[in-house]
Design an enzyme around this catalytic site. Structure first.
Site, PDB file in Angstrom:
ATOM      1  N   PHE A   5       0.914  -1.068  -0.054  1.00 40.17           N
ATOM      2  CA  PHE A   5       0.090   0.014  -0.014  1.00 40.17           C
ATOM      3  C   PHE A   5       0.878   1.301   0.143  1.00 40.17           C
ATOM      4  O   PHE A   5       0.372   2.294   0.611  1.00 40.17           O
ATOM      5  CB  PHE A   5      -0.998  -0.107   1.214  1.00 40.17           C
ATOM      6  CG  PHE A   5      -1.766  -1.454   1.432  1.00 40.17           C
ATOM      7  CD1 PHE A   5      -2.140  -1.905   0.502  1.00 40.17           C
ATOM      8  CD2 PHE A   5      -1.602  -1.888   2.816  1.00 40.17           C
ATOM      9  CE1 PHE A   5      -2.717  -3.278   0.583  1.00 40.17           C
ATOM     10  CE2 PHE A   5      -2.091  -3.262   2.883  1.00 40.17           C
ATOM     11  CZ  PHE A   5      -2.773  -3.994   1.800  1.00 40.17           C
ATOM     12  N   CYS A   6       1.996   1.253  -0.601  1.00 39.42           N
ATOM     13  CA  CYS A   6       2.895   2.401  -0.771  1.00 39.42           C
ATOM     14  C   CYS A   6       3.152   2.891   0.891  1.00 39.42           C
ATOM     15  O   CYS A   6       3.009   4.290   0.913  1.00 39.42           O
ATOM     16  CB  CYS A   6       2.451   3.531  -1.476  1.00 39.42           C
ATOM     17  SG  CYS A   6       2.508   2.996  -3.211  1.00 39.42           S
ATOM     18  N   ALA A   7       3.324   1.946   1.627  1.00 41.31           N
ATOM     19  CA  ALA A   7       3.687   2.313   3.063  1.00 41.31           C
ATOM     20  C   ALA A   7       4.297   1.317   3.715  1.00 41.31           C
ATOM     21  O   ALA A   7       4.005   0.683   4.613  1.00 41.31           O
ATOM     22  CB  ALA A   7       2.454   2.596   3.922  1.00 41.31           C
TER      23      ALA A   7
END
Length: 457
Positions: free
Chosen positions: A376-378
């Site tokens: 999740f781009c985290a």
């Protein structure tokens, strides 16, 4: 006082808001079709029907802005600037704040990063989305460890700020609601801590603004950034709103027409430029008028629908998901602050014995349910929550892992003002069935994604 959920303040809930795609049907790999259950709002929310209708009504009158003498140009200019006013009202901006239109939250935070004063120190938690974790490459950055309670978040920030040079500029960047766990962060308390130590604070409201009212003044933040595509507004626009001084003193984010007020040749053959001191300073080029108007339309639509009722309805959906997943022992919901922490309609989880990409693929192919799997781009946050090495690299999508193999990624379900109850009920039922009975189809890995195997069909 932090941002909080008060669903009890509204005892009556409303029907889901009308969104595009609510009647779209998709094929199932097992045969037949089903109405698509869009449960990936945290990535891009479907457009509100109201927004689409407003844009369609304006489209025949579309024209260039700011420099045209014709009727359509003047009308489009008024619409563009009135959209700026509408966004400022939606965000509860101060009288002297600027509203700058950008391409996205990522673009907004990169703009602010480019406008930082010299020798500015930035403080950011490792729990941030990459949009707010990575733009600060030219600054001195202090990355803060993931807190396990809201109080620990405030204490961690206060300790870090106490050790900095008290006379230099500093900026704190924090999310309002996590794009992984949906948990609400103590924004007011973090803002108070920042200001007490002479720092400023920017709020990444990409996941907060679509679910809760966001007031710059009430939260006492210096800037707020968000994206239209998460706020039920398509066409790729974003917002950076807040204090004007750093923005006005900075070089234009883009050099070109619109940002320049006067341009003249010098006697030595060079060029002298006087840049605008308004928001136009960072809006060079032809702006995305339709994208900007769609954001303003969404802001008005959400305000008119009533956030109290929208929040109350969403809390009902959250409880249904939480209670349903809690009945499945193999499911582990990811959380920093605990299961009872206030949150928006975003939850991530893993399923014991399942590769997350495989599980998400089966939800889509066999039940017509769209969720997201990956990091999740985290990456640092998800890896911390999964108990793996937070420094280990990965991709935003699913790692190269075949169905049945262990994967260092998770599944995210997210929903909002346009989600029907049936979509949530179908999701919970599908999770239980998949865990209990397994997938009904064979899957394979293709280009890093898990997909139904149709080679023998």
């Amino acid at each position: 006082m932090s941002v909080s959920v008060d669903a009890a303040a509204c005892t009556e809930t409303i029907a889901p808001l009308a969104v595009l795609g609510r009647d779209v049907t998709v094929p199932l790999v097992t045969g037949g079709e089903v109405t698509y259950a869009a449960l990936d709002y945290a990535a891009s929310a479907p457009a509100l029907q109201r927004v689409w209708d407003d844009v369609a009504a304006y489209a025949p009158y579309y024209g260039s802005v700011h420099r045209g003498a014709g009727y359509l140009s003047q009308l489009s200019t008024d619409l563009f600037e009135n959209s700026r006013v509408a966004v400022a009202e939606f965000l509860g901006c101060r009288e002297d704040d600027q509203v700058v239109f950008t391409r996205s939250t990522t673009d907004s935070l990169n703009l602010l990063a480019a406008a930082l004063p010299a020798d500015c120190e930035v403080f950011v938690f490792e729990t941030e989305h990459h949009a707010s974790l990575l733009p600060w490459r030219d600054a001195r950055v202090t990355y803060l460890n993931a807190p396990r309670t809201p109080g620990e978040a405030v204490a961690t920030l206060e300790r870090a700020l106490a050790d900095r040079d008290p006379y230099g500029p500093a900026l704190v960047c924090v999310t309002g609601a996590s794009n992984v766990t949906g948990e609400l962060w103590p924004v007011r308390e973090l803002a108070a801590a920042a200001h007490a130590h002479g720092a400023r604070i920017v709020l990444d409201a990409a996941q907060l603004a679509p679910h809760h009212p966001v007031s710059v003044q009430e939260l006492d933040v210096d800037w707020v950034a968000f994206s239209g595509h998460k706020l039920y507004a398509p066409f790729g626009s974003g917002v950076l709103a807040g204090r004007s001084d750093w923005l006005t003193r900075a070089e234009p984010y883009l050099a070109g027409g619109g940002a320049s007020k006067k341009v003249a040749r010098r006697a030595d053959g060079g060029v002298d430029v006087e840049w605008h001191a308004t928001a136009a300073r960072h809006e060079a080029g032809s702006p995305n008028v339709i994208g900007v108007y769609s954001i303003a339309s969404a802001c008005k639509a959400l305000t008119e629908a009533g956030f109290d009722q929208l929040v109350a309805r969403e809390q009902h959906l959250i409880r249904e998901v939480q209670e349903g997943l809690a009945e499945v022992p193999e499911v582990k919901v990811l959380s920093l602050f605990g299961d009872d922490a206030p949150r928006v309609g975003v939850l991530s989880f893993v399923v014991d014995g399942w590769n997350s990409s495989h599980f998400a693929a089966a939800l889509s192919a066999e039940y017509g349910i769209g969720v997201r799997d990956g990091l999740f781009c985290a990456h640092p946050l998800v890896r911390t929550l999964l108990g793996s090495d937070p420094q280990q690299q990965g991709e935003c999508g699913a790692p190269e892992a075949a169905p049945g193999e262990k994967s260092l990624n998770a599944i995210r379900v997210s929903f909002g003002a346009g989600t029907p109850d049936e979509h949530v009920e179908r999701f919970v039922s599908a999770v239980k069935e998949l865990v209990r009975e397994g997938a009904r189809w064979n899957y394979r890995t293709e280009d890093g994604r898990c997909v139904p195997d149709t080679t023998n069909v």
